[in-house]
Motif scaffolding. Structure first.
Motif, mmCIF file in Angstrom:
data_model
loop_
_atom_site.group_PDB
_atom_site.id
_atom_site.type_symbol
_atom_site.label_atom_id
_atom_site.label_comp_id
_atom_site.label_asym_id
_atom_site.label_seq_id
_atom_site.Cartn_x
_atom_site.Cartn_y
_atom_site.Cartn_z
ATOM 1 N N VAL A 30 0.837 -1.158 -0.091
ATOM 2 C CA VAL A 30 0.017 -0.066 0.011
ATOM 3 C C VAL A 30 0.720 1.028 0.231
ATOM 4 C CG1 VAL A 30 -1.642 1.220 1.277
ATOM 5 C CG2 VAL A 30 -1.765 -1.280 1.167
ATOM 6 N N ALA A 31 0.825 1.931 -0.997
ATOM 7 C CA ALA A 31 1.456 3.160 -1.141
ATOM 8 C C ALA A 31 0.813 4.380 -0.713
ATOM 9 C CB ALA A 31 2.022 3.440 -2.599
ATOM 10 N N SER A 32 -0.607 4.355 -0.715
ATOM 11 C CA SER A 32 -1.552 5.742 -0.391
ATOM 12 C C SER A 32 -2.992 5.079 -0.649
ATOM 13 C CB SER A 32 -1.175 6.864 -1.541
ATOM 14 O OG SER A 32 -2.177 7.916 -1.380
ATOM 15 N N SER A 33 -3.798 5.708 0.337
ATOM 16 C CA SER A 33 -5.049 5.524 0.140
ATOM 17 C C SER A 33 -5.881 6.785 0.614
ATOM 18 C CB SER A 33 -5.510 4.307 1.116
ATOM 19 O OG SER A 33 -5.223 4.502 2.425
ATOM 20 N N VAL A 34 -7.047 6.739 0.482
ATOM 21 C CA VAL A 34 -8.028 7.835 0.978
ATOM 22 C C VAL A 34 -9.307 7.368 1.196
ATOM 23 C CG1 VAL A 34 -8.274 8.713 -1.542
ATOM 24 C CG2 VAL A 34 -8.723 10.036 0.432
ATOM 25 N N ALA A 35 -10.042 7.493 2.439
ATOM 26 C CA ALA A 35 -11.321 7.474 2.582
ATOM 27 C C ALA A 35 -12.189 8.827 2.264
ATOM 28 C CB ALA A 35 -11.572 6.888 3.895
ATOM 29 N N LEU A 36 -13.352 8.687 1.223
ATOM 30 C CA LEU A 36 -13.748 9.879 0.756
ATOM 31 C C LEU A 36 -14.779 10.407 1.999
ATOM 32 C CD1 LEU A 36 -14.482 8.782 -2.967
ATOM 33 C CD2 LEU A 36 -12.799 10.128 -1.967
ATOM 34 N N PRO A 37 -15.293 11.539 1.784
ATOM 35 C CA PRO A 37 -16.068 12.294 2.645
ATOM 36 C C PRO A 37 -17.433 11.377 2.614
ATOM 37 C CG PRO A 37 -15.354 14.002 1.445
ATOM 38 C CD PRO A 37 -14.739 12.741 0.878
ATOM 39 N N SER A 38 -17.879 11.171 3.771
ATOM 40 C CA SER A 38 -19.349 10.493 3.847
ATOM 41 C C SER A 38 -20.442 11.057 2.914
ATOM 42 C CB SER A 38 -20.021 10.541 5.325
ATOM 43 O OG SER A 38 -19.896 11.721 5.860
ATOM 44 N N GLY A 39 -21.436 10.361 2.795
ATOM 45 C CA GLY A 39 -22.233 10.631 1.924
ATOM 46 C C GLY A 39 -22.421 10.627 0.526
ATOM 47 N N GLN A 40 -21.039 10.242 -0.208
ATOM 48 C CA GLN A 40 -20.665 10.376 -1.414
ATOM 49 C C GLN A 40 -21.844 9.381 -2.203
ATOM 50 O OE1 GLN A 40 -17.883 11.202 -3.394
ATOM 51 N NE2 GLN A 40 -17.202 12.606 -1.594
ATOM 52 N N SER A 41 -22.162 10.052 -3.408
ATOM 53 C CA SER A 41 -23.104 9.282 -4.211
ATOM 54 C C SER A 41 -22.898 9.412 -5.863
ATOM 55 C CB SER A 41 -24.582 9.226 -3.831
ATOM 56 O OG SER A 41 -25.034 10.989 -4.083
ATOM 57 N N GLY A 42 -23.142 8.563 -6.700
ATOM 58 C CA GLY A 42 -22.869 8.856 -7.992
ATOM 59 C C GLY A 42 -21.370 8.879 -8.350
ATOM 60 N N PRO A 43 -21.070 9.335 -9.662
ATOM 61 C CA PRO A 43 -19.609 9.416 -10.085
ATOM 62 C C PRO A 43 -18.891 10.264 -9.172
ATOM 63 C CG PRO A 43 -21.280 9.760 -11.966
ATOM 64 C CD PRO A 43 -22.182 9.649 -10.693
ATOM 65 N N THR A 44 -17.667 10.097 -8.834
ATOM 66 C CA THR A 44 -16.769 10.841 -8.149
ATOM 67 C C THR A 44 -15.499 10.902 -8.474
ATOM 68 O OG1 THR A 44 -16.210 11.129 -5.646
ATOM 69 C CG2 THR A 44 -15.883 8.922 -6.600
ATOM 70 N N GLU A 45 -14.733 11.602 -7.933
ATOM 71 C CA GLU A 45 -13.490 12.197 -8.557
ATOM 72 C C GLU A 45 -12.339 12.456 -7.293
ATOM 73 O OE1 GLU A 45 -11.637 14.682 -12.357
ATOM 74 O OE2 GLU A 45 -12.997 15.757 -10.707
ATOM 75 N N ALA A 46 -11.003 12.099 -7.372
ATOM 76 C CA ALA A 46 -10.295 12.379 -6.246
ATOM 77 C C ALA A 46 -8.917 12.546 -7.039
ATOM 78 C CB ALA A 46 -10.180 11.447 -5.511
ATOM 79 N N ILE A 47 -8.003 13.317 -6.318
ATOM 80 C CA ILE A 47 -6.714 13.397 -6.637
ATOM 81 C C ILE A 47 -5.878 12.737 -5.765
ATOM 82 C CG2 ILE A 47 -4.577 15.056 -6.788
ATOM 83 C CD1 ILE A 47 -7.004 17.047 -7.171
ATOM 84 N N LEU A 48 -5.207 11.519 -5.795
ATOM 85 C CA LEU A 48 -4.615 10.702 -5.125
ATOM 86 C C LEU A 48 -2.930 11.178 -5.005
ATOM 87 C CD1 LEU A 48 -5.839 7.220 -6.032
ATOM 88 C CD2 LEU A 48 -6.702 8.920 -4.729
ATOM 89 N N VAL A 49 -2.297 10.990 -3.895
ATOM 90 C CA VAL A 49 -0.754 11.256 -3.865
ATOM 91 C C VAL A 49 0.199 10.289 -3.803
ATOM 92 C CG1 VAL A 49 0.650 12.628 -2.692
ATOM 93 C CG2 VAL A 49 -1.498 13.579 -2.996
#
Length: 239
Positions: free
Chosen positions: A98-117
């Motif tokens: 595991v090099a990096s991970s992120v848990a998204l804000p609660s209540g996400q729904s539908g398509p989503t996007e994130a910037i991983l590091v």
């Protein structure tokens, strides 16, 4: 290297930690998550042992950087990803770890996007496996090969004004420092803000958006808002 399909405690423990943290986030309001949403610990991990056949599994796409792009060592690489359906988190594996991970804000729904590091610490050619999670459902990996060559130039001493970059979709901004304050809207992924203050506990930041004269508040979570410059306790406590 493709993820191993056998289920072992060594593989699953870090992954299950991430799932537990993401599940906990579903039961809390965004403002209650005042600490980072959790990065799995451990020397080796892969979501391969989890449920990859559930109908709830998202499909992850890599937006940038381009395949085979050259990047310097010892510098953060921003990896923009998105999904076509609901996701609760993302994970990057490199060489079975595991090099990096992120848990998204609660209540996400539908398509989503994130910037991983990801921050490589030495030169070489690396294949990154990127997974999207939705509860216990895990996507097939999207692969990205990057060539690490040379070392990044110094970015300075970090003594400048505090700025923040929004790293996830659907991150709320509010009229005050807490979930009891009115929700005014959501930031755009990748948006840059100027951080001008904090609450007494430094769990919320007061920020100024480009093109807006009215400051707003957002939670201080380093996975969701990456700050640079003179931040934290150095900022003034404001109402």
């Amino acid at each position: 290297m493709p993820p191993q399909r056998s289920i072992t405690a060594r593989v699953l423990v870090p992954f299950l930690i991430l799932l537990a943290l993401a599940a906990a986030g579903c039961n809390l309001t965004q403002g209650d998550q005042q600490q980072d949403a959790g990065t799995p610990s451990g020397s080796a991990a892969s979501p391969a042992g989890a449920d990859t056949t559930s109908g709830g599994a998202p499909s992850v796409q890599i937006v940038s950087p381009a395949e085979g792009q050259q990047v310097p060592a010892n510098q953060r690489v921003d990896i923009t990803v998105n999904t076509g359906s609901t996701a609760t988190g993302f994970q990057i594996n490199v060489g079975g770890r595991v090099a990096s991970s992120v848990a998204l804000p609660s209540g996400q729904s539908g398509p989503t996007e994130a910037i991983l590091v990801w921050e490589p610490d030495h030169e070489g050619t690396f294949t990154l496996e990127i997974y999207a999670l939705n509860g216990s459902a895990v996507s097939d990996p999207a692969e990205l090969t990057l060539v690490v060559s040379g070392t990044a130039a110094s970015s300075g001493d970090g003594s400048g004004a505090c700025t923040g970059r929004v790293m996830v979709a659907q991150l709320n901004y509010r009229a005050g420092p807490g979930t009891n304050a009115a929700r005014l809207g959501q930031f755009d992924t990748g948006e840059t803000v100027r951080v001008i203050g904090r609450n007494a506990a430094t769990t919320w930041y007061k920020v100024q958006r480009d093109g807006s004269d009215d400051p707003v508040w957002t939670i201080n979570n380093t996975q969701w808002l990456r700050t640079e410059g003179t931040c934290g306790a150095a900022l003034p406590v404001t109402d």
